[in-house]
Design an enzyme around this catalytic site. Structure first.
Site, PDB file in Angstrom:
ATOM      1  N   GLU A 102       0.829  -1.194   0.000  1.00 33.27           N
ATOM      2  CA  GLU A 102       0.000   0.000   0.000  1.00 33.27           C
ATOM      3  C   GLU A 102       0.868   1.250   0.000  1.00 33.27           C
ATOM      4  OE1 GLU A 102      -1.870  -0.306   3.830  1.00 33.27           O
ATOM      5  OE2 GLU A 102      -0.350   0.988   4.678  1.00 33.27           O
ATOM      6  N   CYS A 115       3.322   8.085   2.077  1.00 33.94           N
ATOM      7  CA  CYS A 115       3.790   7.041   2.983  1.00 33.94           C
ATOM      8  C   CYS A 115       4.047   5.787   2.145  1.00 33.94           C
ATOM      9  CB  CYS A 115       2.696   6.798   4.020  1.00 33.94           C
ATOM     10  SG  CYS A 115       3.102   5.538   5.203  1.00 33.94           S
ATOM     11  N   CYS A 122       5.910  -7.834   7.341  1.00 31.18           N
ATOM     12  CA  CYS A 122       7.070  -7.468   8.169  1.00 31.18           C
ATOM     13  C   CYS A 122       7.337  -8.618   9.129  1.00 31.18           C
ATOM     14  CB  CYS A 122       6.790  -6.190   8.957  1.00 31.18           C
ATOM     15  SG  CYS A 122       8.188  -5.641   9.953  1.00 31.18           S
ATOM     16  N   CYS A 126       5.545  -6.307  15.820  1.00 30.27           N
ATOM     17  CA  CYS A 126       5.181  -5.402  16.916  1.00 30.27           C
ATOM     18  C   CYS A 126       3.715  -5.668  17.281  1.00 30.27           C
ATOM     19  CB  CYS A 126       5.389  -3.946  16.508  1.00 30.27           C
ATOM     20  SG  CYS A 126       7.110  -3.606  16.095  1.00 30.27           S
ATOM     21  N   CYS A 129       0.661  -3.690  15.574  1.00 29.44           N
ATOM     22  CA  CYS A 129       0.798  -3.366  14.148  1.00 29.44           C
ATOM     23  C   CYS A 129       0.165  -4.431  13.266  1.00 29.44           C
ATOM     24  CB  CYS A 129       2.277  -3.210  13.804  1.00 29.44           C
ATOM     25  SG  CYS A 129       2.567  -2.968  12.031  1.00 29.44           S
ATOM     26  N   CYS A 358      -1.225   4.144   7.457  1.00 28.91           N
ATOM     27  CA  CYS A 358      -0.056   3.455   6.925  1.00 28.91           C
ATOM     28  C   CYS A 358       0.093   2.088   7.586  1.00 28.91           C
ATOM     29  CB  CYS A 358       1.198   4.271   7.190  1.00 28.91           C
ATOM     30  SG  CYS A 358       1.221   5.816   6.319  1.00 28.91           S
TER      31      CYS A 358
HETATM   32  N1  SAH Z   1       8.789  -0.623  10.330  1.00 28.29           N
HETATM   33  C1  SAH Z   1       8.993   0.758  10.476  1.00 28.29           C
HETATM   34  C2  SAH Z   1       8.193   1.609   9.515  1.00 28.29           C
HETATM   35  C3  SAH Z   1       6.783   1.215   9.249  1.00 28.29           C
HETATM   36  S1  SAH Z   1       5.631   1.404  10.545  1.00 28.29           S
HETATM   37  C4  SAH Z   1       8.757   1.184  11.893  1.00 28.29           C
HETATM   38  O1  SAH Z   1       8.236   0.395  12.677  1.00 28.29           O
HETATM   39  O2  SAH Z   1       9.121   2.304  12.223  1.00 28.29           O
HETATM   40  C5  SAH Z   1       5.390   3.169  10.583  1.00 28.29           C
HETATM   41  C6  SAH Z   1       4.896   3.683  11.931  1.00 28.29           C
HETATM   42  O3  SAH Z   1       3.528   3.299  12.179  1.00 28.29           O
HETATM   43  C7  SAH Z   1       5.704   3.137  13.099  1.00 28.29           C
HETATM   44  O4  SAH Z   1       5.993   4.142  14.033  1.00 28.29           O
HETATM   45  C8  SAH Z   1       4.755   2.137  13.667  1.00 28.29           C
HETATM   46  O5  SAH Z   1       5.083   1.821  14.976  1.00 28.29           O
HETATM   47  C9  SAH Z   1       3.418   2.807  13.501  1.00 28.29           C
HETATM   48  N2  SAH Z   1       2.260   1.924  13.631  1.00 28.29           N
HETATM   49  C10 SAH Z   1       2.175   0.624  13.318  1.00 28.29           C
HETATM   50  N3  SAH Z   1       0.927   0.159  13.594  1.00 28.29           N
HETATM   51  C11 SAH Z   1       0.223   1.185  14.094  1.00 28.29           C
HETATM   52  C12 SAH Z   1      -1.115   1.339  14.566  1.00 28.29           C
HETATM   53  N4  SAH Z   1      -1.959   0.322  14.556  1.00 28.29           N
HETATM   54  N5  SAH Z   1      -1.493   2.556  14.994  1.00 28.29           N
HETATM   55  C13 SAH Z   1      -0.634   3.605  14.973  1.00 28.29           C
HETATM   56  N6  SAH Z   1       0.635   3.512  14.545  1.00 28.29           N
HETATM   57  C14 SAH Z   1       1.066   2.319  14.117  1.00 28.29           C
HETATM   58 FE1  SF4 Z   2       7.189  -4.056  11.286  1.00 26.37          FE
HETATM   59 FE2  SF4 Z   2       4.912  -2.920  12.032  1.00 26.37          FE
HETATM   60 FE3  SF4 Z   2       6.876  -3.230  13.805  1.00 26.37          FE
HETATM   61 FE4  SF4 Z   2       7.156  -1.425  11.819  1.00 26.37          FE
HETATM   62  S1  SF4 Z   2       5.636  -1.378  13.459  1.00 26.37           S
HETATM   63  S2  SF4 Z   2       8.659  -2.940  12.514  1.00 26.37           S
HETATM   64  S3  SF4 Z   2       6.036  -2.483  10.149  1.00 26.37           S
HETATM   65  S4  SF4 Z   2       5.729  -4.889  12.769  1.00 26.37           S
END
Ligand code: SAH
Ligand code: SF4
Length: 390
Positions: A102, A115, A122, A126, A129, A358
């Site tokens: 996306e 974005c 991934c 996390c 996420c 994103c």
């Molecule tokens: N992997 C990288 C970049 C992609 S995620 C990283 O983790 O930084 C981009 C941002 O979106 C990160 O700060 C991530 O923690 C945040 N993010 C992921 N899932 C989310 C959610 N459900 N609500 C708000 N932010 C989220």
């Molecule tokens: Fe991967 Fe989502 Fe963690 Fe970013 S926030 S490192 S995209 S699992």
């Protein structure tokens, strides 16, 4: 049983979309042409947005024909797009046979921030996420990464006659879509070079941001290779909580991560009067990491690392084990940081009418990994297979 295999359609032509200036210069030298052709063709591709060599009017007809025979300009295939009333645009793009990524464009005044995704899924998982819940499928190629910028930019020229002095629409890029960009370093860095390249998107280094969850060794490599703005997904003020939310913290704890951040800034200290800062992203999860105690712990944690904070209200997704913090709790958290002297912004939740968040969009369009199924059944206590909400 029928075991017939459908041959995959793959092209043997060189895809010029993912080539940096240096790579394209080598390409032209390699086919017996002058190096300056690279700059011309880069402009046609990235600034004017063409994918047909026939339209490159300052390139001789013979060379256009030669290029058409051996090369192509091929971006990801758009399978779904939505343009919101507030100007937000989102695309779901197909890469390869079954993978979706996306890209989301968020306008804000004169800015248009795109974005961009770096991987399909991934591996870092996390806990808050939705990309992490889809598991990891594969790295994106440089062409697939820069292709997202190319498609977004072209969407502003739709239906217009070709003009050589087109103004590029995208003003900022954040590597905050699906995936961990530092785990796809070799494709992400060339794509970012194209974002900065004068003959391509010509963005200033402060307008291209890489966001990482904290892959410490690759942060040092990043500093060696390219100078872009850095955002770190912090999300917790201590190791115990961060271990839970961002599992890579178990490998690279906060002390190591913050030391790497300082090294990154240290490389560029002489510039901008040493005022450069790392953006610390902090997702606001109700009752988990959003109390005044957490805010005060954060103030202490960051005191030696030039930082600004960006609070991200949690974006819920189906069966997520968290809720978004209340507005008053986010504001109270922000005040503690601001009173301690930090610049602390709250990310606005734009594009709500098209669900633009994103890293989440594809999860709603498709989710076919076994990890998602396992996770889902854990959440449900049932064997039910994940069904998308759309
Ligand atoms: N992997 C990288 C970049 C992609 S995620 C990283 O983790 O930084 C981009 C941002 O979106 C990160 O700060 C991530 O923690 C945040 N993010 C992921 N899932 C989310 C959610 N459900 N609500 C708000 N932010 C989220
Ligand atoms: Fe991967 Fe989502 Fe963690 Fe970013 S926030 S490192 S995209 S699992």
């Amino acid at each position: 049983m029928n075991t017939e295999v459908t041959p995959s359609i793959s092209s043997s032509k060189a895809n010029l979309l993912g080539m940096t200036r240096e790579q394209m210069e080598d390409f032209f030298l390699g086919i017996g042409e002058k190096k300056f052709r690279a700059q011309q063709v880069l402009k046609w591709i990235h600034q004017i947005g063409v994918d047909d060599f026939g339209q490159m009017t300052n390139v001789s007809k013979a060379l256009r024909q030669k290029l058409a025979a051996i090369a192509e300009i091929r971006g990801p295939e758009v399978v779904h797009r939505e343009y919101s009333a507030d100007g937000t645009r989102k695309w779901v793009m197909k890469v390869g046979n079954n993978s979706m990524i996306e890209a989301v464009l968020i306008p804000d005044g004169d800015r248009k921030t795109l974005c961009v995704s770096s991987q399909v899924g991934c591996s870092l998982d996390c806990s808050f996420c939705s990309t992490g819940k889809q598991g990891f499928q594969r790295d994106l190629t440089t062409a697939e990464i820069i292709g997202q910028v190319w498609i977004a930019n072209r969407s502003y020229f739709e239906g217009e006659p070709i003009r050589e002095n087109r103004e590029r629409a995208i003003t900022n890029v954040v590597m905050m879509g699906m995936g961990e960009p530092l785990l796809n370093f070799d494709n992400v860095v060339p794509a970012m070079r194209l974002m900065l390249e004068d003959c391509a998107y010509g963005l200033s280094k402060r307008r291209v941001t890489l966001s990482t969850s904290g892959v410490v060794p690759m942060l040092d490599r990043l500093g060696e290779e390219i100078d872009v703005a850095l955002a770190v997904s912090l999300h917790a003020p201590n190791d115990a909580l961060r271990d839970e939310l961002v599992p890579i913290n178990r490998k690279y704890p906060l002390s190591e991560l913050l030391a790497a951040c300082r090294r990154y800034l240290g490389r560029f200290q002489s510039e901008e009067g040493g005022r450069r800062k790392i953006t610390m992203e902090y997702v606001m999860l109700a009752g988990v990491n959003d109390t005044p105690v957490h805010a005060r712990e954060l103030v202490k944690l960051l005191k030696d690392t030039p930082s600004k904070l960006n609070l991200i209200p949690f974006n819920p997704f189906p069966h997520a084990p968290y809720a978004r913090s209340r507005r008053e709790d986010i504001l109270a958290f922000q005040k503690i940081l601001a009173d301690a002297g930090y610049i602390c912004t709250i990310r606005s939740t734009r594009g709500d009418d098209i669900d633009a968040a994103c890293g989440q969009l594809v999860g709603q369009v498709q989710d076919r990994t076994r990890r998602a199924e396992r996770w889902q059944s854990r959440q449900d206590g049932s064997r039910e297979i994940f069904r998308s909400a759309t």
